[in-house]
Design a protein around this motif. Sequence first.
Motif, PDB file in Angstrom:
ATOM      1  N   GLU A  30      58.968  -7.012  15.396  1.00  0.00           N
ATOM      2  CA  GLU A  30      58.339  -6.359  14.249  1.00  0.00           C
ATOM      3  C   GLU A  30      57.334  -7.274  13.562  1.00  0.00           C
ATOM      4  OE1 GLU A  30      60.977  -4.485  11.487  1.00  0.00           O
ATOM      5  OE2 GLU A  30      62.315  -3.808  13.101  1.00  0.00           O
ATOM      6  N   ASP A  31      57.595  -8.577  13.543  1.00  0.00           N
ATOM      7  CA  ASP A  31      56.691  -9.530  12.896  1.00  0.00           C
ATOM      8  C   ASP A  31      55.313  -9.509  13.563  1.00  0.00           C
ATOM      9  OD1 ASP A  31      56.143 -11.642  10.974  1.00  0.00           O
ATOM     10  OD2 ASP A  31      56.070 -12.968  12.732  1.00  0.00           O
ATOM     11  N   PHE A  32      55.299  -9.431  14.883  1.00  0.00           N
ATOM     12  CA  PHE A  32      54.025  -9.372  15.604  1.00  0.00           C
ATOM     13  C   PHE A  32      53.209  -8.176  15.143  1.00  0.00           C
ATOM     14  CE2 PHE A  32      51.532  -7.478  19.017  1.00  0.00           C
ATOM     15  CZ  PHE A  32      50.696  -8.523  19.355  1.00  0.00           C
ATOM     16  N   PHE A  33      53.832  -7.002  15.097  1.00  0.00           N
ATOM     17  CA  PHE A  33      53.113  -5.789  14.732  1.00  0.00           C
ATOM     18  C   PHE A  33      52.745  -5.757  13.254  1.00  0.00           C
ATOM     19  CE2 PHE A  33      55.250  -4.669  18.679  1.00  0.00           C
ATOM     20  CZ  PHE A  33      54.176  -4.165  19.391  1.00  0.00           C
ATOM     21  N   ARG A  34      53.519  -6.431  12.432  1.00  0.00           N
ATOM     22  CA  ARG A  34      53.199  -6.508  11.008  1.00  0.00           C
ATOM     23  C   ARG A  34      51.935  -7.346  10.792  1.00  0.00           C
ATOM     24  NH1 ARG A  34      58.089  -6.638   9.375  1.00  0.00           N
ATOM     25  NH2 ARG A  34      58.464  -8.815   9.865  1.00  0.00           N
ATOM     26  N   ARG A  35      51.749  -8.394  11.599  1.00  0.00           N
ATOM     27  CA  ARG A  35      50.600  -9.296  11.440  1.00  0.00           C
ATOM     28  C   ARG A  35      49.374  -8.866  12.245  1.00  0.00           C
ATOM     29  NH1 ARG A  35      51.636 -14.276  13.656  1.00  0.00           N
ATOM     30  NH2 ARG A  35      53.361 -13.419  14.841  1.00  0.00           N
ATOM     31  N   THR A  36      49.546  -7.921  13.126  1.00  0.00           N
ATOM     32  CA  THR A  36      48.455  -7.502  14.016  1.00  0.00           C
ATOM     33  C   THR A  36      47.492  -6.581  13.301  1.00  0.00           C
ATOM     34  OG1 THR A  36      49.922  -7.665  15.917  1.00  0.00           O
ATOM     35  CG2 THR A  36      47.962  -6.341  16.199  1.00  0.00           C
ATOM     36  N   GLU A  37      46.207  -6.740  13.601  1.00  0.00           N
ATOM     37  CA  GLU A  37      45.213  -5.812  13.072  1.00  0.00           C
ATOM     38  C   GLU A  37      44.322  -5.331  14.212  1.00  0.00           C
ATOM     39  OE1 GLU A  37      41.514  -8.151  11.280  1.00  0.00           O
ATOM     40  OE2 GLU A  37      43.395  -8.821  10.373  1.00  0.00           O
ATOM     41  N   LEU A  38      43.947  -4.090  14.131  1.00  0.00           N
ATOM     42  CA  LEU A  38      43.102  -3.477  15.149  1.00  0.00           C
ATOM     43  C   LEU A  38      41.650  -3.858  14.896  1.00  0.00           C
ATOM     44  CD1 LEU A  38      42.726  -1.520  17.527  1.00  0.00           C
ATOM     45  CD2 LEU A  38      42.548   0.321  15.838  1.00  0.00           C
ATOM     46  N   ARG A  39      40.998  -4.364  15.921  1.00  0.00           N
ATOM     47  CA  ARG A  39      39.567  -4.709  15.816  1.00  0.00           C
ATOM     48  C   ARG A  39      38.800  -3.898  16.841  1.00  0.00           C
ATOM     49  NH1 ARG A  39      39.019 -11.096  14.524  1.00  0.00           N
ATOM     50  NH2 ARG A  39      40.616 -11.141  12.915  1.00  0.00           N
ATOM     51  N   VAL A  40      38.036  -2.959  16.363  1.00  0.00           N
ATOM     52  CA  VAL A  40      37.248  -2.092  17.225  1.00  0.00           C
ATOM     53  C   VAL A  40      35.841  -2.681  17.315  1.00  0.00           C
ATOM     54  CG1 VAL A  40      36.363   0.249  17.529  1.00  0.00           C
ATOM     55  CG2 VAL A  40      38.608  -0.114  16.476  1.00  0.00           C
ATOM     56  N   PRO A  41      35.326  -2.858  18.553  1.00  0.00           N
ATOM     57  CA  PRO A  41      33.978  -3.415  18.672  1.00  0.00           C
ATOM     58  C   PRO A  41      32.947  -2.520  17.987  1.00  0.00           C
ATOM     59  CG  PRO A  41      34.975  -3.035  20.842  1.00  0.00           C
ATOM     60  CD  PRO A  41      35.916  -2.526  19.817  1.00  0.00           C
ATOM     61  N   VAL A  42      31.972  -3.154  17.369  1.00  0.00           N
ATOM     62  CA  VAL A  42      30.902  -2.421  16.705  1.00  0.00           C
ATOM     63  C   VAL A  42      29.971  -1.849  17.772  1.00  0.00           C
ATOM     64  CG1 VAL A  42      28.950  -2.613  15.121  1.00  0.00           C
ATOM     65  CG2 VAL A  42      31.047  -3.914  14.680  1.00  0.00           C
ATOM     66  N   LYS A  43      29.727  -0.559  17.693  1.00  0.00           N
ATOM     67  CA  LYS A  43      28.818   0.099  18.631  1.00  0.00           C
ATOM     68  C   LYS A  43      27.476   0.299  17.931  1.00  0.00           C
ATOM     69  CE  LYS A  43      31.932   0.939  21.848  1.00  0.00           C
ATOM     70  NZ  LYS A  43      31.874   0.570  23.221  1.00  0.00           N
ATOM     71  N   GLN A  44      26.416   0.213  18.694  1.00  0.00           N
ATOM     72  CA  GLN A  44      25.078   0.421  18.159  1.00  0.00           C
ATOM     73  C   GLN A  44      24.433   1.559  18.927  1.00  0.00           C
ATOM     74  OE1 GLN A  44      22.607  -3.053  18.155  1.00  0.00           O
ATOM     75  NE2 GLN A  44      20.763  -1.913  17.701  1.00  0.00           N
ATOM     76  N   ALA A  45      23.960   2.568  18.222  1.00  0.00           N
ATOM     77  CA  ALA A  45      23.278   3.683  18.865  1.00  0.00           C
ATOM     78  C   ALA A  45      21.892   3.220  19.314  1.00  0.00           C
ATOM     79  CB  ALA A  45      23.153   4.854  17.898  1.00  0.00           C
ATOM     80  N   VAL A  46      21.559   3.502  20.574  1.00  0.00           N
ATOM     81  CA  VAL A  46      20.248   3.142  21.116  1.00  0.00           C
ATOM     82  C   VAL A  46      19.699   4.317  21.915  1.00  0.00           C
ATOM     83  CG1 VAL A  46      20.773   0.680  21.274  1.00  0.00           C
ATOM     84  CG2 VAL A  46      21.203   2.145  23.228  1.00  0.00           C
TER      85      VAL A  46
END
Length: 82
Positions: A30-46
């Motif tokens: 549970e400690d792992f999931f409590r400290r984990t944060e989701l990082r989604v890569p920034v997408k750039q529209a081109v």
Amino acid sequence: MSKTSKTGWERLAKLNDGDIDTSDISELGEDFFRRTELRVPVKQAVTIRLDADVVEWFKGQDAGYQTRINQFLRQYMQAKQG
């Protein structure tokens, strides 16, 4: 210089989940999931011009063709960097 994998991918693909020994892998508590944060890569529209047959081929592979094109471009980028 060519990189050759020594992993037996064909053998691994034939394994069932129950055949894989995971006894040396710790459970995530549970400690792992409590400290984990989701990082989604920034997408750039081109805007990019691609050959029509290339776009149609990617679209015909399944949903998510733009993601798949991005994955191929990332693999190419990483191959050129390394």
